[in-house]
Write a protein that holds these residues in place. Structure first.
Motif, PDB file in Angstrom:
ATOM      1  N   VAL A   1      -8.198  10.552  10.377  1.00  0.00           N
ATOM      2  CA  VAL A   1      -7.120  10.456   9.400  1.00  0.00           C
ATOM      3  C   VAL A   1      -7.756  10.198   8.048  1.00  0.00           C
ATOM      4  CG1 VAL A   1      -5.013   9.227   8.729  1.00  0.00           C
ATOM      5  CG2 VAL A   1      -5.581   9.487  11.160  1.00  0.00           C
ATOM      6  N   ARG A   2      -7.328  10.931   7.068  1.00  0.00           N
ATOM      7  CA  ARG A   2      -7.771  10.710   5.688  1.00  0.00           C
ATOM      8  C   ARG A   2      -6.509  10.451   4.873  1.00  0.00           C
ATOM      9  NH1 ARG A   2     -12.618  11.989   2.864  1.00  0.00           N
ATOM     10  NH2 ARG A   2     -13.370  12.786   4.840  1.00  0.00           N
ATOM     11  N   ALA A   3      -6.497   9.311   4.162  1.00  0.00           N
ATOM     12  CA  ALA A   3      -5.299   8.919   3.425  1.00  0.00           C
ATOM     13  C   ALA A   3      -5.648   8.555   1.993  1.00  0.00           C
ATOM     14  CB  ALA A   3      -4.623   7.738   4.112  1.00  0.00           C
ATOM     15  N   ALA A   4      -4.917   9.130   1.053  1.00  0.00           N
ATOM     16  CA  ALA A   4      -5.022   8.749  -0.353  1.00  0.00           C
ATOM     17  C   ALA A   4      -4.025   7.617  -0.566  1.00  0.00           C
ATOM     18  CB  ALA A   4      -4.701   9.930  -1.261  1.00  0.00           C
ATOM     19  N   VAL A   5      -4.525   6.436  -0.967  1.00  0.00           N
ATOM     20  CA  VAL A   5      -3.671   5.256  -1.086  1.00  0.00           C
ATOM     21  C   VAL A   5      -3.803   4.617  -2.464  1.00  0.00           C
ATOM     22  CG1 VAL A   5      -3.764   4.752   1.388  1.00  0.00           C
ATOM     23  CG2 VAL A   5      -5.388   3.657  -0.145  1.00  0.00           C
ATOM     24  N   ARG A   6      -2.790   3.822  -2.786  1.00  0.00           N
ATOM     25  CA  ARG A   6      -2.808   3.013  -4.010  1.00  0.00           C
ATOM     26  C   ARG A   6      -2.320   1.620  -3.642  1.00  0.00           C
ATOM     27  NH1 ARG A   6       1.245   4.957  -8.161  1.00  0.00           N
ATOM     28  NH2 ARG A   6       2.645   3.794  -6.819  1.00  0.00           N
ATOM     29  N   TYR A   7      -3.142   0.612  -3.956  1.00  0.00           N
ATOM     30  CA  TYR A   7      -2.744  -0.781  -3.764  1.00  0.00           C
ATOM     31  C   TYR A   7      -1.950  -1.203  -4.989  1.00  0.00           C
ATOM     32  CZ  TYR A   7      -5.989  -1.482   0.123  1.00  0.00           C
ATOM     33  OH  TYR A   7      -6.632  -1.433   1.319  1.00  0.00           O
ATOM     34  N   GLU A   8      -0.852  -1.940  -4.771  1.00  0.00           N
ATOM     35  CA  GLU A   8      -0.010  -2.314  -5.899  1.00  0.00           C
ATOM     36  C   GLU A   8       0.582  -3.709  -5.690  1.00  0.00           C
ATOM     37  OE1 GLU A   8       4.255  -0.784  -7.403  1.00  0.00           O
ATOM     38  OE2 GLU A   8       2.742   0.775  -7.140  1.00  0.00           O
TER      39      GLU A   8
ATOM     40  N   CYS B   1      -9.074   2.099  15.849  1.00  0.00           N
ATOM     41  CA  CYS B   1      -9.706   3.046  14.938  1.00  0.00           C
ATOM     42  C   CYS B   1     -10.624   2.312  13.954  1.00  0.00           C
ATOM     43  CB  CYS B   1      -8.648   3.823  14.169  1.00  0.00           C
ATOM     44  SG  CYS B   1      -7.439   4.639  15.209  1.00  0.00           S
ATOM     45  N   ASP B   2     -11.686   2.985  13.540  1.00  0.00           N
ATOM     46  CA  ASP B   2     -12.578   2.473  12.502  1.00  0.00           C
ATOM     47  C   ASP B   2     -12.062   2.953  11.150  1.00  0.00           C
ATOM     48  OD1 ASP B   2     -14.346   1.284  14.336  1.00  0.00           O
ATOM     49  OD2 ASP B   2     -15.377   3.204  14.636  1.00  0.00           O
ATOM     50  N   VAL B   3     -12.160   2.080  10.144  1.00  0.00           N
ATOM     51  CA  VAL B   3     -11.639   2.398   8.813  1.00  0.00           C
ATOM     52  C   VAL B   3     -12.732   2.194   7.776  1.00  0.00           C
ATOM     53  CG1 VAL B   3      -9.854   1.877   7.099  1.00  0.00           C
ATOM     54  CG2 VAL B   3      -9.367   1.555   9.529  1.00  0.00           C
ATOM     55  N   ASP B   4     -12.908   3.183   6.907  1.00  0.00           N
ATOM     56  CA  ASP B   4     -13.788   3.073   5.744  1.00  0.00           C
ATOM     57  C   ASP B   4     -12.940   3.291   4.503  1.00  0.00           C
ATOM     58  OD1 ASP B   4     -16.260   2.727   7.090  1.00  0.00           O
ATOM     59  OD2 ASP B   4     -16.321   4.881   7.506  1.00  0.00           O
ATOM     60  N   ARG B   5     -13.153   2.463   3.475  1.00  0.00           N
ATOM     61  CA  ARG B   5     -12.422   2.605   2.221  1.00  0.00           C
ATOM     62  C   ARG B   5     -13.419   2.950   1.133  1.00  0.00           C
ATOM     63  NH1 ARG B   5      -9.582  -2.616  -0.052  1.00  0.00           N
ATOM     64  NH2 ARG B   5     -11.721  -3.102  -0.562  1.00  0.00           N
ATOM     65  N   TYR B   6     -13.129   4.006   0.405  1.00  0.00           N
ATOM     66  CA  TYR B   6     -13.992   4.387  -0.715  1.00  0.00           C
ATOM     67  C   TYR B   6     -13.197   5.004  -1.822  1.00  0.00           C
ATOM     68  CZ  TYR B   6     -13.937   8.946   1.622  1.00  0.00           C
ATOM     69  OH  TYR B   6     -13.570  10.114   2.211  1.00  0.00           O
TER      70      TYR B   6
ATOM     71  N   ILE C   1       0.856  -1.184   0.000  1.00  0.00           N
ATOM     72  CA  ILE C   1       0.000   0.000   0.000  1.00  0.00           C
ATOM     73  C   ILE C   1       0.889   1.231   0.000  1.00  0.00           C
ATOM     74  CG2 ILE C   1      -1.807   1.267   1.204  1.00  0.00           C
ATOM     75  CD1 ILE C   1      -2.652  -1.370   2.507  1.00  0.00           C
ATOM     76  N   ASP C   2       0.698   2.067  -1.014  1.00  0.00           N
ATOM     77  CA  ASP C   2       1.407   3.345  -1.075  1.00  0.00           C
ATOM     78  C   ASP C   2       0.479   4.429  -0.544  1.00  0.00           C
ATOM     79  OD1 ASP C   2       3.791   2.431  -2.220  1.00  0.00           O
ATOM     80  OD2 ASP C   2       2.925   2.492  -4.241  1.00  0.00           O
ATOM     81  N   TYR C   3       0.896   5.053   0.552  1.00  0.00           N
ATOM     82  CA  TYR C   3       0.159   6.186   1.122  1.00  0.00           C
ATOM     83  C   TYR C   3       0.725   7.440   0.469  1.00  0.00           C
ATOM     84  CZ  TYR C   3      -1.492   3.023   4.755  1.00  0.00           C
ATOM     85  OH  TYR C   3      -2.093   2.005   5.435  1.00  0.00           O
ATOM     86  N   ARG C   4      -0.071   8.077  -0.357  1.00  0.00           N
ATOM     87  CA  ARG C   4       0.416   9.250  -1.072  1.00  0.00           C
ATOM     88  C   ARG C   4       0.350  10.500  -0.204  1.00  0.00           C
ATOM     89  NH1 ARG C   4      -1.988   8.443  -7.096  1.00  0.00           N
ATOM     90  NH2 ARG C   4      -0.714   6.646  -7.604  1.00  0.00           N
TER      91      ARG C   4
ATOM     92  N   ARG D   1       4.464  -4.696 -10.584  1.00  0.00           N
ATOM     93  CA  ARG D   1       4.339  -3.511 -11.451  1.00  0.00           C
ATOM     94  C   ARG D   1       2.897  -3.230 -11.858  1.00  0.00           C
ATOM     95  NH1 ARG D   1       9.763  -2.701 -14.396  1.00  0.00           N
ATOM     96  NH2 ARG D   1      11.046  -3.948 -13.020  1.00  0.00           N
ATOM     97  N   TRP D   2       2.021  -4.126 -11.468  1.00  0.00           N
ATOM     98  CA  TRP D   2       0.613  -3.954 -11.807  1.00  0.00           C
ATOM     99  C   TRP D   2      -0.028  -3.052 -10.775  1.00  0.00           C
ATOM    100  CZ3 TRP D   2      -3.895  -6.395  -9.464  1.00  0.00           C
ATOM    101  CH2 TRP D   2      -5.059  -6.142 -10.169  1.00  0.00           C
ATOM    102  N   LYS D   3      -0.559  -1.932 -11.197  1.00  0.00           N
ATOM    103  CA  LYS D   3      -1.154  -0.991 -10.263  1.00  0.00           C
ATOM    104  C   LYS D   3      -2.654  -1.187 -10.218  1.00  0.00           C
ATOM    105  CE  LYS D   3       2.437   2.315 -10.483  1.00  0.00           C
ATOM    106  NZ  LYS D   3       3.343   2.390 -11.547  1.00  0.00           N
ATOM    107  N   HIS D   4      -3.150  -1.162  -9.028  1.00  0.00           N
ATOM    108  CA  HIS D   4      -4.580  -1.358  -8.818  1.00  0.00           C
ATOM    109  C   HIS D   4      -5.239  -0.005  -8.606  1.00  0.00           C
ATOM    110  CE1 HIS D   4      -8.181  -3.530  -7.633  1.00  0.00           C
ATOM    111  NE2 HIS D   4      -7.589  -4.614  -8.065  1.00  0.00           N
ATOM    112  N   LYS D   5      -6.498  -0.025  -8.339  1.00  0.00           N
ATOM    113  CA  LYS D   5      -7.287   1.183  -8.156  1.00  0.00           C
ATOM    114  C   LYS D   5      -6.827   1.997  -6.948  1.00  0.00           C
ATOM    115  CE  LYS D   5     -12.017   2.682  -7.692  1.00  0.00           C
ATOM    116  NZ  LYS D   5     -13.385   2.326  -7.464  1.00  0.00           N
ATOM    117  N   ASN D   6      -6.963   3.317  -7.076  1.00  0.00           N
ATOM    118  CA  ASN D   6      -6.670   4.230  -5.973  1.00  0.00           C
ATOM    119  C   ASN D   6      -7.882   4.311  -5.060  1.00  0.00           C
ATOM    120  OD1 ASN D   6      -4.139   4.928  -7.020  1.00  0.00           O
ATOM    121  ND2 ASN D   6      -5.070   6.422  -8.371  1.00  0.00           N
ATOM    122  N   TYR D   7      -7.629   4.482  -3.780  1.00  0.00           N
ATOM    123  CA  TYR D   7      -8.690   4.586  -2.778  1.00  0.00           C
ATOM    124  C   TYR D   7      -8.409   5.750  -1.844  1.00  0.00           C
ATOM    125  CZ  TYR D   7     -10.299  -0.106  -3.964  1.00  0.00           C
ATOM    126  OH  TYR D   7     -10.793  -1.198  -4.617  1.00  0.00           O
ATOM    127  N   THR D   8      -9.431   6.144  -1.128  1.00  0.00           N
ATOM    128  CA  THR D   8      -9.281   7.055  -0.005  1.00  0.00           C
ATOM    129  C   THR D   8      -9.708   6.294   1.229  1.00  0.00           C
ATOM    130  OG1 THR D   8      -9.730   9.008  -1.359  1.00  0.00           O
ATOM    131  CG2 THR D   8     -10.010   9.241   1.021  1.00  0.00           C
TER     132      THR D   8
END
Length: 187
Positions: A142-149, A182-187, A73-76, A152-159
């Motif tokens: 906490v609000r985090a812009a992330v990318r699952y990878e 903490c509670d976590v929601d991914r969208y 997980i890349d936290y941008r 080299r195959w990149k998956h969808k970006n999430y918040t």
């Protein structure tokens, strides 16, 4: 005629097997949302003035655990905010970070409130009472812009939207909050 029926049967079988393979790959490829905990929260230079202005530097230590065995997980960008009664008091922006699969990352934020006017009289009264009691109750978001990878195959970006509550911070010197899940929601 028999050759035509054989070809049609082959095409139908190929489509059914291909559909099953795609369904299995889709079901097996579900990403797991990371878990979060607030390991520590403290406040320094705390001052709540008579005219309801807040000055404080919060220190917030958040742990993220990547539970996914395949994806890193890349936290941008990570924005850590301190709230009281639904109002933002302070925030800090961090990043980037990378969490390899199965690993923890720990990030420390220092949201700072400088001369923040608390106009809501009920909230000001609550903060004043908590100041007198020497224990502040807050919510950390906490609000985090992330990318699952994967490789080299990149998956969808999430918040990710993470909420840690209740966070109780002692104003007594040297004391910090206890760990909070903490509670976590991914969208």
């Amino acid at each position: 005629m028999a050759a035509k029926a054989t070809i049609i049967c082959f095409i139908i079988t190929f489509l059914i097997l291909g559909g099953i393979a795609v369904l299995i790959a889709w079901l097996a490829d579900k990403m797991k949302t990371p878990t979060f905990s607030l390991d520590q929260a403290a406040v320094e230079d705390y001052n709540f003035t008579a005219d309801n202005r807040l000055n404080a530097t919060f220190t917030v230590v958040v742990r993220s655990h990547n539970r996914d065995p395949k994806y890193k997980i890349d936290y941008r960008v990570i924005v850590v905010s301190v709230y009281h009664s639904g109002y933002t008091l302070a925030y800090d922006t961090l990043g980037p970070y990378t969490a390899p699969h199965g690993a923890d990352i720990i990030f420390t934020a220092q949201p700072t409130a400088r001369n923040v006017m608390i106009a809501n009289s009920g909230m000001a009264r609550d903060v004043r009472n908590e100041t007198r009691a020497r224990e502040l109750g807050f919510e950390v978001r906490v609000r985090a812009a992330v990318r699952y990878e994967v490789k080299r195959w990149k998956h969808k970006n999430y918040t990710l939207r993470i909420t840690c509550t209740p966070v109780l911070i002692s104003l007594s010197s040297g004391k910090s909050s206890q760990s909070t899940k903490c509670d976590v929601d991914r969208y």
